[in-house]
Design a protein around this motif. Structure first.
Motif, mmCIF file in Angstrom:
data_model
loop_
_atom_site.group_PDB
_atom_site.id
_atom_site.type_symbol
_atom_site.label_atom_id
_atom_site.label_comp_id
_atom_site.label_asym_id
_atom_site.label_seq_id
_atom_site.Cartn_x
_atom_site.Cartn_y
_atom_site.Cartn_z
ATOM 1 N N GLU A 194 -0.893 2.463 -4.475
ATOM 2 C CA GLU A 194 -1.093 1.021 -4.370
ATOM 3 C C GLU A 194 -2.110 0.738 -3.279
ATOM 4 O O GLU A 194 -2.048 1.319 -2.185
ATOM 5 N N ARG A 195 -3.051 -0.150 -3.565
ATOM 6 C CA ARG A 195 -4.077 -0.495 -2.597
ATOM 7 C C ARG A 195 -3.481 -1.295 -1.449
ATOM 8 O O ARG A 195 -2.502 -2.026 -1.608
ATOM 9 N N LEU A 196 -4.103 -1.149 -0.288
ATOM 10 C CA LEU A 196 -3.642 -1.867 0.890
ATOM 11 C C LEU A 196 -3.843 -3.363 0.701
ATOM 12 O O LEU A 196 -4.885 -3.817 0.234
ATOM 13 N N GLY A 197 -2.835 -4.139 1.053
ATOM 14 C CA GLY A 197 -2.918 -5.590 0.937
ATOM 15 C C GLY A 197 -1.757 -6.250 1.658
ATOM 16 O O GLY A 197 -0.902 -5.568 2.245
ATOM 17 N N PHE A 198 -1.719 -7.575 1.611
ATOM 18 C CA PHE A 198 -0.692 -8.318 2.330
ATOM 19 C C PHE A 198 -0.041 -9.342 1.410
ATOM 20 O O PHE A 198 -0.738 -10.039 0.664
ATOM 21 N N ASP A 199 1.267 -9.429 1.485
ATOM 22 C CA ASP A 199 2.010 -10.520 0.866
ATOM 23 C C ASP A 199 2.537 -11.408 1.988
ATOM 24 O O ASP A 199 2.866 -10.927 3.074
ATOM 25 N N GLY A 253 0.818 -1.204 0.000
ATOM 26 C CA GLY A 253 0.000 0.000 0.000
ATOM 27 C C GLY A 253 0.849 1.251 0.000
ATOM 28 O O GLY A 253 1.990 1.232 0.472
ATOM 29 N N SER A 254 0.300 2.308 -0.524
ATOM 30 C CA SER A 254 1.002 3.592 -0.552
ATOM 31 C C SER A 254 0.791 4.275 0.789
ATOM 32 O O SER A 254 -0.107 5.112 0.954
ATOM 33 N N ALA A 282 6.371 3.878 6.035
ATOM 34 C CA ALA A 282 5.424 4.974 5.798
ATOM 35 C C ALA A 282 6.056 6.332 6.075
ATOM 36 O O ALA A 282 5.666 7.341 5.478
ATOM 37 N N ASN A 283 7.039 6.361 6.968
ATOM 38 C CA ASN A 283 7.661 7.625 7.347
ATOM 39 C C ASN A 283 9.051 7.807 6.738
ATOM 40 O O ASN A 283 9.816 8.664 7.187
#
Length: 466
Positions: free
Chosen positions: A241-246, A111-112, A150-151
């Protein structure tokens, strides 16, 4: 809290060779103090020496305890206590920490993510909730990487990591026995599973709520300061990018870790293996083997791209393992002194929790448990004051509920006062530094906790523990 994450969850691990803590002098605590001072001072005055040789320095302090101990108490006592520290305490600790580190490192949150005050506060709030159900270490390892990512474009992020340690690595784990080892010990002693949720939620809500509000305001001010000196690089909204998990299967492995730890505490077995005087119970052995298997499965099945995206590396784990090896050994006599209660060197502290009329003083229980938990292991500290308060579960959970709440809150909340107060504190620090964040020194971090946490603990004393 830091040291007995594995062994203190075990009812089947017995002490190998009890040392009479009442007969020990405070001089036996010098090597432990030496380890703490080395962690605190050497990165400031001799950073290059510390960075390249911290393992050797820590080993030196361990030998500074072990050799005199062997000379005074005999080789057999030294060997028995060394084996006990390794097999019953250190190895379970490292195995559990490694499993959580690897499994959480196999989960990449896509995710962005942009480190705005709102998003950062939301991550801390989510972590606070997760910490009580997957443990402070599990929640910390899961969320610290996406928070740092994120930061990444911000120039001031130290406060973000510090508040993460305050909230996710400590305060958030106060609502269930799964959150922190001291509460799990209380559960094994007979404290109902939901008791802490029923009796400490106002304390937790107050502390976490104030910290989240303070963080949001501070982060907002920090961001404005950054913008006044130069706008952070903008995020390309056209390619969000959409939130998701790998690596989603690692969530199953994370649940397996929690299940194995819970099983080891609740499974009663008469099967015990005696290894050089250390009794290792079957539940603990099954747990540790299960955790090793979980670690291997995670490493084998997690795609390389997931580890690369997470910038997964072993240096933070190696650093914590080396430092805590020395702490586990040098803390042996300190814990023995604490267990000696009123007869030991810490007797003044233990006696201070009782009023002149013989009634318990919840405020003193809160501070005595908390202060010692900031530097020692909060699990045995919890047990010492649990027993000092009478040890009668039926009485402690009813008429003396305020006292038990004070002991529980002190053990969990004040682990945030220092880097060594709780295992995930040091792990988060190591991961952040591995990502290029210049974290405060040992005393620098204590300045943060002293200015922010201690005033809140004082206010909480008057509100909840009078």
């Amino acid at each position: 809290m830091a040291l007995f994450i594995g062994c203190c969850l075990l009812p089947g691990v017995a002490s190998a060779a009890e040392i009479d803590g009442a007969s020990l002098s405070l001089a036996w605590g010098v090597p432990f103090a030496g380890v703490l001072l080395s962690i605190a001072v050497m990165p400031l005055v001799l950073p290059n020496v510390w960075h390249h040789h911290f393992g050797k320095i820590t080993a030196g302090w361990a030998l500074a305890f072990l050799i005199p101990f062997a000379a005074y108490f005999g080789m057999h006592a030294a060997w028995v206590n060394l084996v006990h520290a390794l097999l019953a305490e250190y190895v379970p600790f490292v195995i559990l920490l490694t499993a959580l580190y690897v499994v959480a490192g196999g989960i990449y949150i896509r995710g962005s993510l942009q480190g705005t005050p709102g998003l950062n506060t939301a991550i801390l709030a989510i972590g606070a909730v997760l910490a009580s159900f997957m443990g402070t270490t599990g929640a910390s390892m899961l969320l610290i990487r996406p928070l740092i990512r994120a930061n990444a474009q911000r120039s001031r992020v130290v406060h973000v990591i510090v508040f993460f340690i305050f909230i996710v690595s400590n305060a958030g784990g106060s609502l269930t026995p799964l959150g922190d080892p001291p509460l799990f010990l209380g559960f094994l002693k007979g404290v109902p599973f939901a008791w802490t949720l029923q009796h400490i939620w106002p304390d937790t809500l107050f502390l976490v709520g104030i910290l989240l509000l303070a963080f949001f305001l501070l982060d907002h001010w920090m961001l404005r300061q950054e913008q006044s000196y130069g706008q952070p690089a903008p995020v390309d909204t056209s390619a969000r990018e959409r939130l998701g998990f790998d690596g989603k299967f690692n969530f199953v492995l994370l649940a397996a870790v929690v299940g194995l730890v819970l099983m080891s505490g609740m499974w009663q077995s008469l099967v015990v293996f005696d290894i050089a005087g250390t009794e290792v119970g079957l539940p603990g052995l099954v747990r540790d083997l299960g955790l090793v298997l979980v670690t291997v499965v995670s490493l084998s099945m997690t795609a390389r791209r997931v580890h690369e995206a997470n910038q997964f590396g072993w240096d933070p784990m190696f650093e914590v393992a080396k430092l805590f090896a020395g702490i586990f050994l040098t803390i042996i006599p300190v814990i023995a002194m604490l267990k000696a209660g009123t007869e030991g060197p810490f007797g003044t502290i233990v006696r201070a929790v009782t009023n002149p009329d013989g009634s318990p003083n919840p405020a003193m229980y809160f501070w005595a448990t908390g202060v010692l938990s900031s530097f020692l292991d909060n699990a045995p500290t919890y047990l010492v004051f649990f027993n000092t308060a009478g040890g009668d579960v039926a009485h402690l959970t009813t008429e003396m509920a305020t006292t038990l709440a004070a002991i529980s809150a002190g053990a969990v909340f004040m682990g945030a006062n220092t880097y060594i107060g709780n295992a995930p504190n040091m792990m988060v620090k190591a991961i952040a530094e591995d990502r290029g964040v210049r974290m405060p020194s040992f005393f620098g971090y204590m300045l943060w906790s002293g200015c922010i946490l201690i005033p809140l603990f004082v206010v909480m004393t008057f509100i909840f523990f009078r």
